[in-house]
Each structure stands twice: as structure tokens, then as C-alpha cells.
Write a protein that holds these residues in place. Structure first.
Motif, PDB file in Angstrom:
ATOM      1  N   ILE A 250       9.991   6.295  -2.641  1.00 35.55           N
ATOM      2  CA  ILE A 250       9.192   5.144  -2.196  1.00 35.55           C
ATOM      3  C   ILE A 250       8.599   4.416  -3.395  1.00 35.55           C
ATOM      4  O   ILE A 250       8.656   3.197  -3.490  1.00 35.55           O
ATOM      5  N   GLY A 251       8.025   5.168  -4.327  1.00 35.24           N
ATOM      6  CA  GLY A 251       7.350   4.562  -5.469  1.00 35.24           C
ATOM      7  C   GLY A 251       8.290   3.807  -6.389  1.00 35.24           C
ATOM      8  O   GLY A 251       7.940   2.779  -6.946  1.00 35.24           O
ATOM      9  N   PHE A 252       9.498   4.328  -6.537  1.00 36.67           N
ATOM     10  CA  PHE A 252      10.471   3.683  -7.422  1.00 36.67           C
ATOM     11  C   PHE A 252      11.520   2.930  -6.616  1.00 36.67           C
ATOM     12  O   PHE A 252      12.656   2.793  -7.052  1.00 36.67           O
ATOM     13  N   SER A 253      11.127   2.432  -5.449  1.00 35.58           N
ATOM     14  CA  SER A 253      12.092   1.800  -4.549  1.00 35.58           C
ATOM     15  C   SER A 253      12.805   0.602  -5.165  1.00 35.58           C
ATOM     16  O   SER A 253      13.896   0.264  -4.740  1.00 35.58           O
ATOM     17  N   GLY A 254      12.247   0.002  -6.184  1.00 35.06           N
ATOM     18  CA  GLY A 254      12.914  -1.118  -6.843  1.00 35.06           C
ATOM     19  C   GLY A 254      13.914  -0.670  -7.893  1.00 35.06           C
ATOM     20  O   GLY A 254      14.640  -1.471  -8.445  1.00 35.06           O
ATOM     21  N   SER A 255      13.962   0.618  -8.168  1.00 37.89           N
ATOM     22  CA  SER A 255      14.844   1.135  -9.213  1.00 37.89           C
ATOM     23  C   SER A 255      15.810   2.150  -8.613  1.00 37.89           C
ATOM     24  O   SER A 255      15.444   3.278  -8.343  1.00 37.89           O
TER      25      SER A 255
ATOM     26  N   PRO B 111       0.809  -1.225   0.000  1.00 39.03           N
ATOM     27  CA  PRO B 111       0.000   0.000   0.000  1.00 39.03           C
ATOM     28  C   PRO B 111       0.845   1.281   0.000  1.00 39.03           C
ATOM     29  O   PRO B 111       0.511   2.246  -0.693  1.00 39.03           O
ATOM     30  N   LYS B 112       1.947   1.276   0.746  1.00 39.73           N
ATOM     31  CA  LYS B 112       2.802   2.463   0.821  1.00 39.73           C
ATOM     32  C   LYS B 112       3.377   2.813  -0.562  1.00 39.73           C
ATOM     33  O   LYS B 112       3.440   3.987  -0.943  1.00 39.73           O
ATOM     34  N   VAL B 113       3.769   1.798  -1.323  1.00 35.51           N
ATOM     35  CA  VAL B 113       4.331   2.009  -2.657  1.00 35.51           C
ATOM     36  C   VAL B 113       3.235   2.472  -3.615  1.00 35.51           C
ATOM     37  O   VAL B 113       3.427   3.405  -4.396  1.00 35.51           O
ATOM     38  N   LYS B 114       2.061   1.845  -3.535  1.00 32.67           N
ATOM     39  CA  LYS B 114       0.947   2.238  -4.394  1.00 32.67           C
ATOM     40  C   LYS B 114       0.556   3.691  -4.144  1.00 32.67           C
ATOM     41  O   LYS B 114       0.324   4.455  -5.086  1.00 32.67           O
ATOM     42  N   LYS B 115       0.494   4.074  -2.892  1.00 32.77           N
ATOM     43  CA  LYS B 115       0.124   5.453  -2.547  1.00 32.77           C
ATOM     44  C   LYS B 115       1.182   6.432  -3.063  1.00 32.77           C
ATOM     45  O   LYS B 115       0.839   7.484  -3.609  1.00 32.77           O
TER      46      LYS B 115
ATOM     47  N   ALA C 224      -8.553  10.649  -1.802  1.00 31.29           N
ATOM     48  CA  ALA C 224      -9.443  10.388  -0.673  1.00 31.29           C
ATOM     49  C   ALA C 224      -9.656   8.890  -0.439  1.00 31.29           C
ATOM     50  O   ALA C 224     -10.380   8.496   0.472  1.00 31.29           O
ATOM     51  N   THR C 225      -9.010   8.064  -1.257  1.00 28.57           N
ATOM     52  CA  THR C 225      -9.183   6.608  -1.175  1.00 28.57           C
ATOM     53  C   THR C 225      -7.912   5.968  -0.637  1.00 28.57           C
ATOM     54  O   THR C 225      -6.812   6.294  -1.071  1.00 28.57           O
ATOM     55  N   ARG C 226      -8.070   5.055   0.286  1.00 22.70           N
ATOM     56  CA  ARG C 226      -6.915   4.334   0.841  1.00 22.70           C
ATOM     57  C   ARG C 226      -6.340   3.372  -0.199  1.00 22.70           C
ATOM     58  O   ARG C 226      -7.087   2.749  -0.943  1.00 22.70           O
ATOM     59  N   PRO C 227      -5.024   3.212  -0.208  1.00 22.04           N
ATOM     60  CA  PRO C 227      -4.414   2.310  -1.195  1.00 22.04           C
ATOM     61  C   PRO C 227      -4.774   0.842  -0.974  1.00 22.04           C
ATOM     62  O   PRO C 227      -4.579   0.026  -1.871  1.00 22.04           O
ATOM     63  N   THR C 228      -5.322   0.506   0.183  1.00 19.55           N
ATOM     64  CA  THR C 228      -5.750  -0.867   0.448  1.00 19.55           C
ATOM     65  C   THR C 228      -7.144  -1.141  -0.106  1.00 19.55           C
ATOM     66  O   THR C 228      -7.570  -2.287  -0.177  1.00 19.55           O
TER      67      THR C 228
END
Length: 195
Positions: free
Chosen positions: A164-169, A35-39, A93-97
Motif C-alpha cells: 500500500i505504501g509503495f503503491s506508486g512503485s 490517509p491509507k497510504v500515509k498510515k 494512536a493518531t489517525r492519518p487524517t
């Protein structure tokens, strides 16, 4: 004498780069991520789109309206931005979960891809045919200055979301942090040097 106009990419190249950045970020988004990465990815997309839309509306569209008049692609551009903003408000306004978060990201990106296709196949080529290279570069420099004003207050948040979003790169993380730091440094007031 130094001239940002001569060094700046053209406005059309900058718009294409923004489109590519948004699509690359979207391609990092998967429904199975934490969820943290998606957000963070969703926030990166949303902020990039908001800044991009503002830049187009303030700088590019007024020039294109003079050239294109009542062209259907030009007439629907700002209403499409308004729909994008509506989806961004819902997404934030929507949770990533929540499954709705994934649906909204995909709906937003479908709309963006349609909008990008119109701009890249109609508006940008028209601008390049009808405006001189010098004028395109002047508009690019104007867009750069305005972008820095819009990015500066958000530089830290942008860097964090990007990291955070690109943590794999690793390369993307380094570029994101360096880009935010560069933007922040460019806008900080300089202390006078004493000779």
C-alpha cells in the motif's frame, strides 16, 4: 558444509541497509497522500524501526559496549531508541487524517536521522576497525537469524503495508511481497523428504 556466517553480510552493512530502507520509506511519505497510504508508510517505518532497535540492542550494542565502554555515542544509543518507541506509540494512536500524524512522522524521522548519523559516523566505523571481518559476518548471521524470528509473525502485515505504501512503485511492491514471502518460507517447518 554450508555456513550462514560466510554468506551473511556484515552486521555493519546490515545496519546501514536498515537505515537506508527506513529513509527511503520516509521519502515516500508526503502530507498530501491518501490517509491509507500515509498510515501504511508510517506502519512500515515504525515496524522497521522496532525490529532494527531490537536487533541492535540484543546483538550489536552488547559487543560495542565491550569495545567502546563509556563512549557518549554508545551511552545515548538506547535512550534514543526509547524516545523513538515513545513516538511510535503516539504515532500509532493518531489517525492519518490528523495533522498530528504528519508532525509525529516528521519528528520521528528527525530523531532517526540524528541517531543514524551518530551510528554511521562513529559506531559502525569503530566496529569495522576493532572487529575482524569474520566476527562482523558472524554477528551479521546472528542478526539475520534473529530478524527472521521477529519478522515471521508479521510477514503478512509487513507485505500489505509495504504494498500500500509503495503503491506508486511497482518494483518496491514486488520486492516487498517477495521479501515477506521469502521470510515466511524460511521459517516454515519443512516436511521431511522420503527417498
Amino acid at each position: 558444509m554450508f555456513s550462514l556466517n560466510k554468506l551473511s553480510p556484515t552486521i555493519t552493512d546490515m545496519i546501514r541497509f536498515d537505515h537506508s530502507h527506513t529513509l527511503v520509506t520516509f521519502h515516500q511519505y508526503t502530507t498530501t497522500q491518501k490517509p491509507k497510504v500515509k498510515k501504511a508508510l508510517a506502519e512500515t517505518i515504525c515496524t522497521a524501526l522496532e525490529i532494527h532497535a531490537t536487533l541492535e540492542e540484543e546483538i550489536f550494542y552488547p559487543v560495542m559496549r565491550q569495545l567502546e565502554g563509556t563512549d557518549p555515542t554508545m551511552l545515548k544509543a538506547e535512550p534514543e531508541h526509547n524516545e523513538m518507541r515513545r513516538l511510535i506509540t503516539q504515532l500509532r494512536a493518531t489517525r492519518p487524517t490528523d495533522a498530528k500524524h504528519d508532525e509525529l512522522v516528521h519528528e520521528l524521522m528527525r530523531d532517526v536521522m540524528h541517531h543514524v548519523a551518530d551510528e554511521e559516523t562513529v559506531l559502525l566505523p569503530d566496529a569495522e576497525r576493532k572487529l575482524s571481518r569474520e566476527r562482523l559476518s558472524e554477528l551479521g548471521a546472528e542478526m539475520t537469524r534473529r530478524r527472521m524470528q521477529l519478522v515471521a509473525p508479521q510477514a503478512g502485515k509487513l507485505a500489505k503495508d509495504h504494498a500500500i505504501g509503495f503503491s506508486g512503485s511497482t518494483a518496491a511492491v514486488v520486492l516487498g511481497v517477495a521479501g515477506a514471502a521469502f521470510a515466511a518460507l524460511k521459517l516454515l517447518p519443512r516436511k521431511p523428504t522420503h527417498a
